[in-house]
Enzyme design. Structure first.
Site, PDB file in Angstrom:
ATOM      1  N   SER A 207       0.840  -1.209   0.000  1.00  0.00           N
ATOM      2  CA  SER A 207       0.000   0.000   0.000  1.00  0.00           C
ATOM      3  C   SER A 207       0.866   1.246   0.000  1.00  0.00           C
ATOM      4  CB  SER A 207      -0.876  -0.005   1.258  1.00  0.00           C
ATOM      5  OG  SER A 207      -1.503   1.251   1.437  1.00  0.00           O
TER       6      SER A 207
ATOM      7  N   TYR B 106      -2.416  -1.019  10.131  1.00  0.00           N
ATOM      8  CA  TYR B 106      -2.406  -1.194   8.671  1.00  0.00           C
ATOM      9  C   TYR B 106      -1.080  -0.691   8.096  1.00  0.00           C
ATOM     10  CZ  TYR B 106      -4.144  -1.038   3.840  1.00  0.00           C
ATOM     11  OH  TYR B 106      -4.316  -1.227   2.477  1.00  0.00           O
TER      12      TYR B 106
HETATM   13  N1  LIG Z   1      -8.490  -0.277  -2.072  1.00  0.00           N
HETATM   14  C1  LIG Z   1      -7.408   0.449  -1.839  1.00  0.00           C
HETATM   15  O1  LIG Z   1      -7.436   1.705  -1.931  1.00  0.00           O
HETATM   16  C2  LIG Z   1      -6.109  -0.197  -1.463  1.00  0.00           C
HETATM   17  C3  LIG Z   1      -4.980   0.624  -1.399  1.00  0.00           C
HETATM   18  C4  LIG Z   1      -3.760   0.039  -1.045  1.00  0.00           C
HETATM   19  C5  LIG Z   1      -3.675  -1.318  -0.779  1.00  0.00           C
HETATM   20  N2  LIG Z   1      -4.800  -2.087  -0.845  1.00  0.00           N
HETATM   21  C6  LIG Z   1      -4.656  -3.504  -0.542  1.00  0.00           C
HETATM   22  O2  LIG Z   1      -5.166  -4.259  -1.627  1.00  0.00           O
HETATM   23  C7  LIG Z   1      -5.685  -5.505  -1.132  1.00  0.00           C
HETATM   24  C8  LIG Z   1      -7.114  -5.681  -1.624  1.00  0.00           C
HETATM   25  O3  LIG Z   1      -7.909  -4.642  -1.073  1.00  0.00           O
HETATM   26  P1  LIG Z   1      -9.362  -4.303  -1.640  1.00  0.00           P
HETATM   27  O4  LIG Z   1      -9.475  -2.831  -1.616  1.00  0.00           O
HETATM   28  O5  LIG Z   1      -9.613  -5.058  -2.874  1.00  0.00           O
HETATM   29  O6  LIG Z   1     -10.263  -4.843  -0.419  1.00  0.00           O
HETATM   30  P2  LIG Z   1     -11.570  -5.784  -0.388  1.00  0.00           P
HETATM   31  O7  LIG Z   1     -12.091  -5.666   0.985  1.00  0.00           O
HETATM   32  O8  LIG Z   1     -12.449  -5.445  -1.542  1.00  0.00           O
HETATM   33  O9  LIG Z   1     -10.960  -7.244  -0.645  1.00  0.00           O
HETATM   34  C9  LIG Z   1     -10.166  -7.872   0.332  1.00  0.00           C
HETATM   35  C10 LIG Z   1     -10.429  -9.364   0.266  1.00  0.00           C
HETATM   36  O10 LIG Z   1      -9.597  -9.976   1.277  1.00  0.00           O
HETATM   37  C11 LIG Z   1     -10.363 -11.017   1.838  1.00  0.00           C
HETATM   38  N3  LIG Z   1      -9.846 -11.368   3.155  1.00  0.00           N
HETATM   39  C12 LIG Z   1      -9.884 -10.641   4.300  1.00  0.00           C
HETATM   40  N4  LIG Z   1      -9.374 -11.335   5.318  1.00  0.00           N
HETATM   41  C13 LIG Z   1      -8.980 -12.530   4.811  1.00  0.00           C
HETATM   42  C14 LIG Z   1      -8.396 -13.689   5.371  1.00  0.00           C
HETATM   43  N5  LIG Z   1      -8.117 -13.775   6.699  1.00  0.00           N
HETATM   44  N6  LIG Z   1      -8.124 -14.729   4.566  1.00  0.00           N
HETATM   45  C15 LIG Z   1      -8.437 -14.679   3.246  1.00  0.00           C
HETATM   46  N7  LIG Z   1      -8.998 -13.622   2.651  1.00  0.00           N
HETATM   47  C16 LIG Z   1      -9.278 -12.555   3.436  1.00  0.00           C
HETATM   48  C17 LIG Z   1     -11.781 -10.463   1.916  1.00  0.00           C
HETATM   49  O11 LIG Z   1     -12.740 -11.492   2.106  1.00  0.00           O
HETATM   50  C18 LIG Z   1     -11.890  -9.740   0.582  1.00  0.00           C
HETATM   51  O12 LIG Z   1     -12.406 -10.568  -0.420  1.00  0.00           O
HETATM   52  C19 LIG Z   1      -5.557  -5.442   0.395  1.00  0.00           C
HETATM   53  O13 LIG Z   1      -4.379  -6.102   0.788  1.00  0.00           O
HETATM   54  C20 LIG Z   1      -5.454  -3.964   0.670  1.00  0.00           C
HETATM   55  O14 LIG Z   1      -4.780  -3.705   1.869  1.00  0.00           O
HETATM   56  C21 LIG Z   1      -6.019  -1.553  -1.178  1.00  0.00           C
END
Ligand SMILES: NC(=O)c1ccc[n+]([C@@H]2O[C@H](COP(=O)([O-])OP(=O)(O)OC[C@H]3O[C@@H](n4cnc5c(N)ncnc54)[C@H](O)[C@@H]3O)[C@@H](O)[C@H]2O)c1
Length: 237
Positions: A117, A130
């Protein structure tokens, strides 16, 4: 591309992970989505069993993407230790477990891609577990890249800026937060999940790239992180 390559997308049921699964499928890969409740990244046996199942049913494993992530909002002095552990368990220890179990099964030419991130390099008030997890994940990526390079396995990460997904939507609902993000994003908009997915596809096949944490954020790493604390206080006090 060689036909029949197999990619596993952990956390692939939602948001960025779902877009990554779609992009790999469109590119001709066989894709396995692993997510709660069948696969839990905090449970090593669960991750190991899932990957064994993929190898047994598809006969090969080429790329493992870990997109599982959770977050929480709270100041360090207010945060319960259990809440700290919940986030670190998924975002850092979970990433370690997926990297370890993927590293045990991939062979030369294989690749691991994690979702770090912007918060790995920019602190956000209220996001300590986080931010700390993602900073750790970026370093884990580099250490694992060094260790797995002799076996021909590449380890990289993507560090997105703001992408509106179920993870970030609750913060977007707090007045001022999205505007603050965009004011601190030189390209002036949030990212789309498919833009992160393109980077994952690139890293899956970039044969001379390892130990890289790729910033994809519209230039937001060049500016400052939004003051989440100020907006939360304004909205709720
Ligand atoms: N959306 C953003 O702006 C953003 C920015 C930087 C980093 N990220 C990172 O990208 C990744 C995806 O984020 P997103 O925005 O798509 O979120 P999201 O909530 O849409 O998807 C996250 C997924 O992780 C799964 N998950 C959570 N805990 C889990 C576990 N213990 N075991 C297996 N699966 C699990 C959830 O069920 C979900 O399907 C994450 O690692 C997040 O930190 C997102």
């Amino acid at each position: 591309m060689e036909q029949g390559r197999v990619a596993v997308v952990v956390g692939g049921a939602s948001g960025i992970g779902a877009a990554i699964a779609t992009a790999f499928e469109s590119d001709g890969w066989r894709v396995v989505v692993a997510d709660l409740p069948a696969t839990d990244v905090t449970d090593e046996d669960s991750v190991a069993a899932m990957l064994d199942g993929v190898v047994a049913s598809h006969g090969r494993l080429d790329v493992v993407v870990n997109s599982a992530g959770v977050s929480t909002l709270g100041n360090v002095v207010d945060l319960a230790v259990d809440e700290w552990r919940r986030v670190v368990d998924v975002c850092l220890t979970g990433a370690f477990i997926v990297t370890k179990q993927a590293g045990l099964r991939l062979s030369a030419g294989g690749a691991i891609i994690s979702l770090s991130s912007l918060n790995a390099r920019q602190p956000g008030a209220g996001l300590a577990p986080y931010c700390a997890s993602k900073a750790g994940l970026s370093m884990l990526t580099q250490v694992a890249a060094l260790e797995l390079a002799p076996r021909g396995i590449r380890v990289n990460a993507i560090a997105p800026g703001l992408v509106v997904t179920p993870l970030t939507q609750p913060a977007m609902d707090i007045p001022g937060i999205e505007d603050d993000y965009l004011e601190n994003t030189p390209l002036g908009r949030s990212g789309r999940p498919d833009e992160i997915a393109s980077a994952a596809l690139y890293l899956a096949t970039a044969e001379w790239v390892t130990g890289e944490v790729l910033d994809i954020n519209g230039g937001a790493h060049l500016m400052r992180y939004p003051d989440l604390h100020k907006h939360v206080l304004a909205a709720f006090s």
